[in-house]
Design a protein around this motif. Structure first.
Motif, PDB file in Angstrom:
ATOM      1  N   THR A  85       0.707  -1.363  -0.052  1.00 43.73           N
ATOM      2  CA  THR A  85      -0.233  -0.222   0.065  1.00 43.73           C
ATOM      3  C   THR A  85       0.604   1.040   0.027  1.00 43.73           C
ATOM      4  N   TYR A  86       1.422   1.261   0.742  1.00 35.40           N
ATOM      5  CA  TYR A  86       2.522   2.123   1.111  1.00 35.40           C
ATOM      6  C   TYR A  86       3.288   2.939  -0.661  1.00 35.40           C
ATOM      7  N   SER A  87       3.474   1.884  -0.951  1.00 33.29           N
ATOM      8  CA  SER A  87       4.594   1.844  -2.403  1.00 33.29           C
ATOM      9  C   SER A  87       3.901   2.178  -3.763  1.00 33.29           C
ATOM     10  N   ALA A  88       2.208   1.660  -3.134  1.00 32.74           N
ATOM     11  CA  ALA A  88       1.220   2.171  -4.279  1.00 32.74           C
ATOM     12  C   ALA A  88       1.598   3.619  -3.494  1.00 32.74           C
ATOM     13  N   ASP A 134      12.304  -1.048   0.851  1.00 33.33           N
ATOM     14  CA  ASP A 134      11.435  -1.392   1.604  1.00 33.33           C
ATOM     15  C   ASP A 134      10.623  -1.602   0.209  1.00 33.33           C
ATOM     16  N   LEU A 135      10.220  -0.936  -0.602  1.00 31.62           N
ATOM     17  CA  LEU A 135       9.842  -0.353  -1.463  1.00 31.62           C
ATOM     18  C   LEU A 135       9.461  -1.177  -2.490  1.00 31.62           C
ATOM     19  N   LYS A 136       8.353  -1.744  -3.129  1.00 35.41           N
ATOM     20  CA  LYS A 136       7.884  -2.436  -3.687  1.00 35.41           C
ATOM     21  C   LYS A 136       7.392  -2.383  -4.940  1.00 35.41           C
ATOM     22  N   TRP A 137       8.421  -2.466  -6.265  1.00 41.52           N
ATOM     23  CA  TRP A 137       8.375  -2.026  -7.399  1.00 41.52           C
ATOM     24  C   TRP A 137       7.272  -1.635  -8.076  1.00 41.52           C
ATOM     25  N   ILE A 138       7.130  -3.009  -7.605  1.00 40.24           N
ATOM     26  CA  ILE A 138       5.598  -3.045  -8.889  1.00 40.24           C
ATOM     27  C   ILE A 138       4.352  -2.251  -8.694  1.00 40.24           C
ATOM     28  N   PRO A 139       3.384  -2.226  -7.196  1.00 43.33           N
ATOM     29  CA  PRO A 139       2.900  -1.614  -7.150  1.00 43.33           C
ATOM     30  C   PRO A 139       2.994   0.200  -7.797  1.00 43.33           C
ATOM     31  N   LEU A 140       4.690   0.072  -7.138  1.00 43.00           N
ATOM     32  CA  LEU A 140       4.650   1.718  -7.054  1.00 43.00           C
ATOM     33  C   LEU A 140       4.674   2.478  -8.908  1.00 43.00           C
ATOM     34  N   LEU A 141       5.627   1.415  -9.838  1.00 41.28           N
ATOM     35  CA  LEU A 141       5.633   1.461 -11.116  1.00 41.28           C
ATOM     36  C   LEU A 141       4.058   1.781 -11.468  1.00 41.28           C
TER      37      LEU A 141
END
Length: 164
Positions: A77-80, A140-147
């Motif tokens: 959620t944070y990454s998104a 620790d961010l997840k790049w898939i939801p971020l991108l």
């Protein structure tokens, strides 16, 4: 060696164009055209695009929250949310720059063009700095939801054209 005689080609002059290719309209004709086709003369409000980017960010973040595993739910959620922030914050900075240029009393077309170019430069610079800053400070961010969220916020510009 035989040299060919070069004949000059007659240039097409502006006055030689077909009269039906364009027509200058008077103010009354333009007003009548605006009444007939009002959607053709509307402009897109940039703040609505930024608002739609924020709403889309919240929607994708909520999907990330509900459809991720409970152990990593907060990180997804944070990454998104970070991806959406990287998408809409530079757009908001660009609009602030344009609003400042519009309020300038000494504005000219060249000055407004300079504001657009400098605003776009600020937008690109802010995007790069936000990507680098979050990548270094939040490993620790997840790049898939971020991108995914970042790219979705970029597509809000296209949606604004369709909604117009």
């Amino acid at each position: 060696m035989v040299l060919n005689k070069v004949r000059p080609i007659k240039a097409v002059e502006w006055n030689d164009q077909d009269e039906d290719s364009f027509k200058a309209l008077s103010k009354t004709e333009m007003d009548a055209l605006r009444k007939v086709k009002p959607k053709s003369f509307t402009s897109i409000n940039g703040w609505r695009v930024v608002a739609s980017q924020v709403v889309l960010t919240l929607i994708i973040a909520s999907f990330s929250y509900f459809f991720s595993e409970s152990a990593e739910r907060v990180v997804y959620t944070y990454s998104a949310l970070v991806g959406g922030l990287i998408g809409f914050l530079p757009s908001a900075l660009f609009l602030v720059r344009l609003e400042a240029a519009k309020k300038n009393v000494k504005s000219s077309p060249g000055g407004y063009l300079a504001a657009v170019v400098s605003g776009e430069f600020l937008k690109i610079l802010a995007t790069i700095l936000l990507f680098i800053g979050f990548a270094l400070k939040q490993p620790d961010l997840k790049w898939i939801p971020l991108l995914v969220t970042y790219l979705a916020t970029l597509k809000c510009y296209l949606l604004a054209w369709f909604w117009r």
